[in-house]
Scaffold this motif. Structure first.
Motif, PDB file in Angstrom:
ATOM      1  N   VAL A   1       0.861  -1.184   0.000  1.00  0.00           N
ATOM      2  CA  VAL A   1       0.000   0.000   0.000  1.00  0.00           C
ATOM      3  C   VAL A   1       0.894   1.229   0.000  1.00  0.00           C
ATOM      4  N   VAL A   2       0.633   2.159  -0.889  1.00  0.00           N
ATOM      5  CA  VAL A   2       1.413   3.383  -0.974  1.00  0.00           C
ATOM      6  C   VAL A   2       0.493   4.564  -0.664  1.00  0.00           C
ATOM      7  N   THR A   3       0.811   5.295   0.380  1.00  0.00           N
ATOM      8  CA  THR A   3       0.120   6.545   0.711  1.00  0.00           C
ATOM      9  C   THR A   3       1.077   7.678   0.362  1.00  0.00           C
ATOM     10  N   PHE A   4       0.678   8.563  -0.546  1.00  0.00           N
ATOM     11  CA  PHE A   4       1.642   9.556  -1.010  1.00  0.00           C
ATOM     12  C   PHE A   4       0.991  10.917  -1.231  1.00  0.00           C
ATOM     13  N   SER A   5       1.830  11.929  -1.194  1.00  0.00           N
ATOM     14  CA  SER A   5       1.404  13.307  -1.424  1.00  0.00           C
ATOM     15  C   SER A   5       2.388  13.956  -2.388  1.00  0.00           C
ATOM     16  N   ARG A   6       1.881  14.416  -3.526  1.00  0.00           N
ATOM     17  CA  ARG A   6       2.738  15.120  -4.480  1.00  0.00           C
ATOM     18  C   ARG A   6       3.099  16.505  -3.939  1.00  0.00           C
ATOM     19  N   GLN A   7       2.183  17.119  -3.224  1.00  0.00           N
ATOM     20  CA  GLN A   7       2.466  18.438  -2.672  1.00  0.00           C
ATOM     21  C   GLN A   7       3.610  18.382  -1.660  1.00  0.00           C
ATOM     22  N   GLN A   8       3.568  17.378  -0.797  1.00  0.00           N
ATOM     23  CA  GLN A   8       4.610  17.238   0.208  1.00  0.00           C
ATOM     24  C   GLN A   8       5.843  16.520  -0.325  1.00  0.00           C
ATOM     25  N   GLY A   9       5.711  15.856  -1.471  1.00  0.00           N
ATOM     26  CA  GLY A   9       6.842  15.128  -2.023  1.00  0.00           C
ATOM     27  C   GLY A   9       7.296  13.985  -1.139  1.00  0.00           C
ATOM     28  N   GLU A  10       6.343  13.223  -0.618  1.00  0.00           N
ATOM     29  CA  GLU A  10       6.666  12.151   0.320  1.00  0.00           C
ATOM     30  C   GLU A  10       5.695  10.996   0.134  1.00  0.00           C
TER      31      GLU A  10
ATOM     32  N   VAL B   1       8.082   1.906   5.293  1.00  0.00           N
ATOM     33  CA  VAL B   1       9.163   2.875   5.160  1.00  0.00           C
ATOM     34  C   VAL B   1       8.581   4.167   4.613  1.00  0.00           C
ATOM     35  N   THR B   2       9.162   5.275   4.993  1.00  0.00           N
ATOM     36  CA  THR B   2       8.817   6.555   4.386  1.00  0.00           C
ATOM     37  C   THR B   2       9.964   6.959   3.471  1.00  0.00           C
ATOM     38  N   THR B   3       9.637   7.685   2.409  1.00  0.00           N
ATOM     39  CA  THR B   3      10.652   8.059   1.440  1.00  0.00           C
ATOM     40  C   THR B   3      10.289   9.374   0.766  1.00  0.00           C
ATOM     41  N   PRO B   4      11.268  10.188   0.426  1.00  0.00           N
ATOM     42  CA  PRO B   4      10.989  11.343  -0.430  1.00  0.00           C
ATOM     43  C   PRO B   4      10.430  10.854  -1.762  1.00  0.00           C
ATOM     44  N   LEU B   5       9.580  11.666  -2.384  1.00  0.00           N
ATOM     45  CA  LEU B   5       8.938  11.271  -3.637  1.00  0.00           C
ATOM     46  C   LEU B   5       9.165  12.359  -4.685  1.00  0.00           C
ATOM     47  N   PRO B   6      10.256  12.266  -5.453  1.00  0.00           N
ATOM     48  CA  PRO B   6      10.484  13.244  -6.515  1.00  0.00           C
ATOM     49  C   PRO B   6       9.329  13.253  -7.514  1.00  0.00           C
ATOM     50  N   ALA B   7       9.144  14.373  -8.175  1.00  0.00           N
ATOM     51  CA  ALA B   7       8.002  14.536  -9.078  1.00  0.00           C
ATOM     52  C   ALA B   7       7.995  13.513 -10.208  1.00  0.00           C
ATOM     53  N   GLU B   8       9.190  13.068 -10.656  1.00  0.00           N
ATOM     54  CA  GLU B   8       9.239  12.160 -11.804  1.00  0.00           C
ATOM     55  C   GLU B   8       8.944  10.705 -11.452  1.00  0.00           C
ATOM     56  N   VAL B   9       8.900  10.360 -10.169  1.00  0.00           N
ATOM     57  CA  VAL B   9       8.629   8.976  -9.777  1.00  0.00           C
ATOM     58  C   VAL B   9       7.185   8.618 -10.128  1.00  0.00           C
ATOM     59  N   ASP B  10       7.013   7.510 -10.870  1.00  0.00           N
ATOM     60  CA  ASP B  10       5.666   7.127 -11.294  1.00  0.00           C
ATOM     61  C   ASP B  10       5.254   5.735 -10.834  1.00  0.00           C
ATOM     62  N   ARG B  11       6.107   5.048 -10.059  1.00  0.00           N
ATOM     63  CA  ARG B  11       5.715   3.746  -9.529  1.00  0.00           C
ATOM     64  C   ARG B  11       6.635   3.364  -8.370  1.00  0.00           C
ATOM     65  N   VAL B  12       6.142   2.442  -7.572  1.00  0.00           N
ATOM     66  CA  VAL B  12       6.890   1.903  -6.436  1.00  0.00           C
ATOM     67  C   VAL B  12       6.949   0.394  -6.596  1.00  0.00           C
ATOM     68  N   GLY B  13       8.114  -0.181  -6.377  1.00  0.00           N
ATOM     69  CA  GLY B  13       8.271  -1.626  -6.485  1.00  0.00           C
ATOM     70  C   GLY B  13       8.928  -2.210  -5.255  1.00  0.00           C
ATOM     71  N   VAL B  14       8.717  -3.511  -5.055  1.00  0.00           N
ATOM     72  CA  VAL B  14       9.339  -4.242  -3.956  1.00  0.00           C
ATOM     73  C   VAL B  14       9.985  -5.490  -4.532  1.00  0.00           C
ATOM     74  N   THR B  15      11.274  -5.693  -4.252  1.00  0.00           N
ATOM     75  CA  THR B  15      11.988  -6.870  -4.736  1.00  0.00           C
ATOM     76  C   THR B  15      12.609  -7.619  -3.569  1.00  0.00           C
ATOM     77  N   ALA B  16      12.985  -8.868  -3.806  1.00  0.00           N
ATOM     78  CA  ALA B  16      13.709  -9.668  -2.817  1.00  0.00           C
ATOM     79  C   ALA B  16      15.200  -9.519  -3.093  1.00  0.00           C
ATOM     80  N   GLU B  17      15.935  -9.064  -2.082  1.00  0.00           N
ATOM     81  CA  GLU B  17      17.360  -8.772  -2.241  1.00  0.00           C
ATOM     82  C   GLU B  17      18.152  -9.349  -1.061  1.00  0.00           C
ATOM     83  N   PRO B  18      19.483  -9.304  -1.134  1.00  0.00           N
ATOM     84  CA  PRO B  18      20.277  -9.663   0.051  1.00  0.00           C
ATOM     85  C   PRO B  18      19.884  -8.806   1.247  1.00  0.00           C
TER      86      PRO B  18
END
Length: 237
Positions: A153-162, A202-219
């Protein structure tokens, strides 16, 4: 002769955290010291009450905080050689030792929360503070299911960039692996944090150009770039 060292064993004795030799010596001491006998009874009652408290899965932050406090908090030395103690010194000692019992119980039981206000969030790479994003005037909430179960689930705000990214019940991974969250745009993927369980935020900054969020399995330590296909992807409107 009653020594200070004998008096300081009351809390450890009540939790059965003494050696066999210490236990035998303290048993003899209890027969001659009604003050310590009363303390042991009260500490055992407190430990029983803690055992009935609401239990929750402890977080890495909580465990670290408890261990640090236990290592740096010194028990107040007892007063030896007097038959009675003032009400203030007695209460102070009770508070200090009971605090030690609570700390030990929290570590050994995996985290004990006394009351709802002390409950901790699920383990995360970053401690999420979702209220700001969720209350933004332009806040959006998007959800996508994983290919093998669970969701994000992604909760985001373009105004706040987060953005707040929350994984929910993703499949368990083998040892040495973790889920890594990515924000993705025309210039590639950038890590937003690592989740060591299939649930967490996790919370993260959200630059204007970001158009998707992904989750992968990593080390478990994380990767500089995704190395496996996304287990879940959330397009951002």
């Amino acid at each position: 002769m009653i020594t200070a060292e004998a008096h300081t064993l009351t809390g450890a004795y009540a939790l059965d955290a003494v050696t066999d030799l210490e236990r035998a010596a303290f048993d003899r001491h209890l027969a001659e010291c009604p003050t310590c006998a009363r303390e042991v009874a009260e500490f055992r009652e407190t430990a029983a009450l803690l055992g009935l408290a609401m239990t929750t899965e402890s977080t890495t932050r909580l465990r670290s905080r408890v261990l640090t406090a236990a290592a740096t908090t010194r028990q107040v030395p007892p007063t030896v050689g007097t038959a009675t103690r003032t009400g203030r010194s007695w209460r102070k000692r009770i508070v200090v030792v009971v605090g030690g019992i609570a700390a030990a119980a929290a570590v050994l039981a995996g985290g004990i929360s006394i009351g709802a206000q002390q409950s901790e969030p699920a383990p995360t790479a970053q401690v999420a503070e979702p209220a700001g994003v969720a209350n933004a005037p332009d806040a959006q909430v998007l959800r996508a299911d994983g290919a093998d179960g669970g969701s994000a689930v992604v909760t985001f705000s373009r105004q706040q960039g987060e953005a707040l990214v929350t994984a929910q019940s993703l499949p368990p991974l083998e040892a040495g692996r973790a889920y890594q969250v990515w924000i993705i745009g025309p210039h590639g993927a950038r890590s937003a944090g690592v989740l060591h369980t299939g649930s967490g935020s996790v919370t993260t900054p959200l630059p204007a150009e970001v158009d998707r969020v992904g989750v992968t399995a990593e080390p478990a330590a994380g990767s500089a770039q995704p190395t496996t296909p996304a287990v879940v992807r959330v397009p951002l409107a």
